[in-house]
Enzyme design. Structure first.
Site, short mmCIF file in Angstrom:
data_model
loop_
_atom_site.label_atom_id
_atom_site.label_comp_id
_atom_site.label_asym_id
_atom_site.label_seq_id
_atom_site.Cartn_x
_atom_site.Cartn_y
_atom_site.Cartn_z
N CYS A 36 34.92 36.58 36.28
CA CYS A 36 34.13 37.76 35.92
C CYS A 36 33.65 37.60 34.47
O CYS A 36 33.71 38.51 33.67
CB CYS A 36 34.91 39.06 36.12
SG CYS A 36 36.47 39.16 35.24
N ALA A 56 46.01 35.94 42.53
CA ALA A 56 45.55 36.91 43.54
C ALA A 56 45.69 38.37 43.12
O ALA A 56 45.01 39.22 43.70
CB ALA A 56 46.31 36.69 44.84
N ALA A 57 46.58 38.69 42.18
CA ALA A 57 46.81 40.11 41.84
C ALA A 57 45.53 40.74 41.30
O ALA A 57 44.77 40.07 40.61
CB ALA A 57 47.94 40.21 40.82
#
Length: 439
Positions: free
Chosen positions: A376, A258-259
């Site tokens: 990404c 999550a960071a």
């Protein structure tokens, strides 16, 4: 030295460290004031976007062989040439004099003279600079577009040369940034008014609500809007994964890897701050940023756990988001360093880790629950090929269509995955799917 030279000096030192460690150490840049830091970031990322081409010019104009050149001196030349060719805001005399001064004071008078000779010759010949002329086609393209040869070959084979050139050209542009209005503290309409009153030029996206494209973050930082939690930086394509997970008030949601927490914030907003939202990350340094961002953004339902998601057991959740660690080949404009850090071996390692994380995530989803996988990356092995393998092992999951959530121009023909490309969609390159657990 005046502030611009301080930013140059910090940039040179940072790039010198990058030569040895293959990592950008932000320590020196973080000691600069806001204006200096902005300038230094421009130098560091801009030079890493153009490194191969800058080195080609150095090798053509220097009497000293670049292979044996001291890293500090080489980066003085890189910054000087970058100033001359790509920084419209820097007058030629400053590009030459200030970099020559750094060479003289930090190395020797002789080094200053050499830097002066090289930079002045390039200045004189700006309109007739030599172009790369290697016999090997891949090396020629890699030097011209400043991408590693393995990636050039991979993309040329996959997309064809013309489209590969377009993608690499997009990666070499200064990036735009998207601001997302934090609807836990403001609204898109109110935030739009703020931007207008501040005289900040923006373009509002029609893909998702609350996203505003800006060319610089300096004005927003200066007004303290980030500290107040009114907005945060999130590329619009990075907002797709939480959007297709579509969590609602009262659900239990797990956000893996999550960071730094920008996706967590969007999840909390979509849940209207009601329900259970667990943010998980393995990195002790980065997990603190989730806490800071959640507090600043008013995301009260966020609980944070430092854990290895492949080993820890969690309660079953209604929805799980796995934004997986990846090669980052979709963000090479903002993270120019990644193109020089990634290797085919690292791609293999990323694929193996993603497979482990997907396996773990599948076992966190309750019956009739949802799992979103995103990266990404632009690489098929990390994206659809990864999902195809997963679905063979987990026939209890099935892909869902995404046209209710996202514009069709970013969707696959079957509407069951999204993929953005910097040269086509003018945002970062992201991939994602939504899967439902049937039994």
């Amino acid at each position: 030295m005046e502030h611009l030279s301080q930013s140059r000096l910090a940039s040179i030192r940072t790039l010198e460290k990058f030569e040895h460690s293959n990592r950008i150490d932000m320590d020196l840049l973080n000691k600069l004031n806001r204006q200096e830091r902005q300038q230094a970031n421009e130098y560091v990322q801009g030079i890493l976007r153009r490194k191969s081409y800058l080195d080609f010019l150095i090798s053509r104009y220097s009497s000293v062989d670049i292979a044996g050149m001291d890293a500090f001196f080489k980066n003085i030349l890189r910054i000087g040439i970058y100033d001359l060719l790509f920084m419209d805001s820097t007058p030629d005399y400053a590009a030459i004099n200030e970099n020559v001064e750094i060479a003289k004071t930090q190395i020797s008078a002789r080094s200053g003279d050499l830097a002066n000779a090289i930079l002045r010759k390039i200045q004189r010949e700006t309109n007739e600079l030599p172009t790369p002329d290697m016999e090997d086609r891949t090396d020629l393209v890699a030097t011209t577009f400043s991408h590693p040869a393995w990636l050039v070959k991979r993309w040329s084979d996959r997309f064809g040369e013309r489209e590969a050139f377009q993608l690499m050209t997009a990666n070499n542009q200064r990036p735009n940034y998207y601001l997302r209005a934090n609807c836990l503290k403001t609204s898109p309409d109110t935030f739009r008014l703020r931007l207008e009153r501040a005289g900040i030029e923006f373009e509002e996206s029609d893909w998702l609500p609350g996203y505003f494209k800006v060319s610089t973050l300096a004005e927003v930082r200066a007004r303290g809007w980030f500290e107040k939690g009114l907005c945060y930086v999130q590329d619009i394509a990075a907002g797709f994964a939480p959007t297709i997970l579509d969590p609602v008030s009262g659900e239990s949601v797990i956000d893996l890897c999550a960071a730094p927490g920008t996706k967590t914030l969007l999840l909390a907003e979509l849940m209207e701050n009601e329900g259970s939202l667990l943010a998980v990350d393995i990195n002790p340094d980065r997990i603190q940023r989730i806490a800071e961002n959640a507090e600043r953004g008013g995301a009260k339902i966020v609980k944070i756990q430092r854990a290895d998601a492949t080993e820890e057991r969690f309660k079953l959740a209604d929805a799980v988001l796995l934004d997986a660690p990846c090669t980052g080949t979709g963000v090479l404009s903002k993270r120019a360093d990644l193109r020089w850090r990634r290797t085919p071996e690292e791609l293999e390692k990323a694929v193996a880790l993603q497979e482990e994380l997907l396996d773990a995530a599948a076992n966190m989803v309750a019956k009739n629950g949802r799992l979103v996988y995103s990266t990404c990356s632009l690489e098929p092995e990390e994206n659809m090929k990864q999902i195809e393998k997963f679905l063979e092992v987990y026939p209890n999951f099935e892909l869902e269509e995404l046209d209710d959530y996202l514009p069709e121009e970013v969707l696959s023909d079957d509407l069951k995955s999204y993929q953005t490309f910097p040269h086509l969609h003018h945002c970062d390159g992201h991939f994602g799917v939504l899967m439902k657990r049937k039994f």
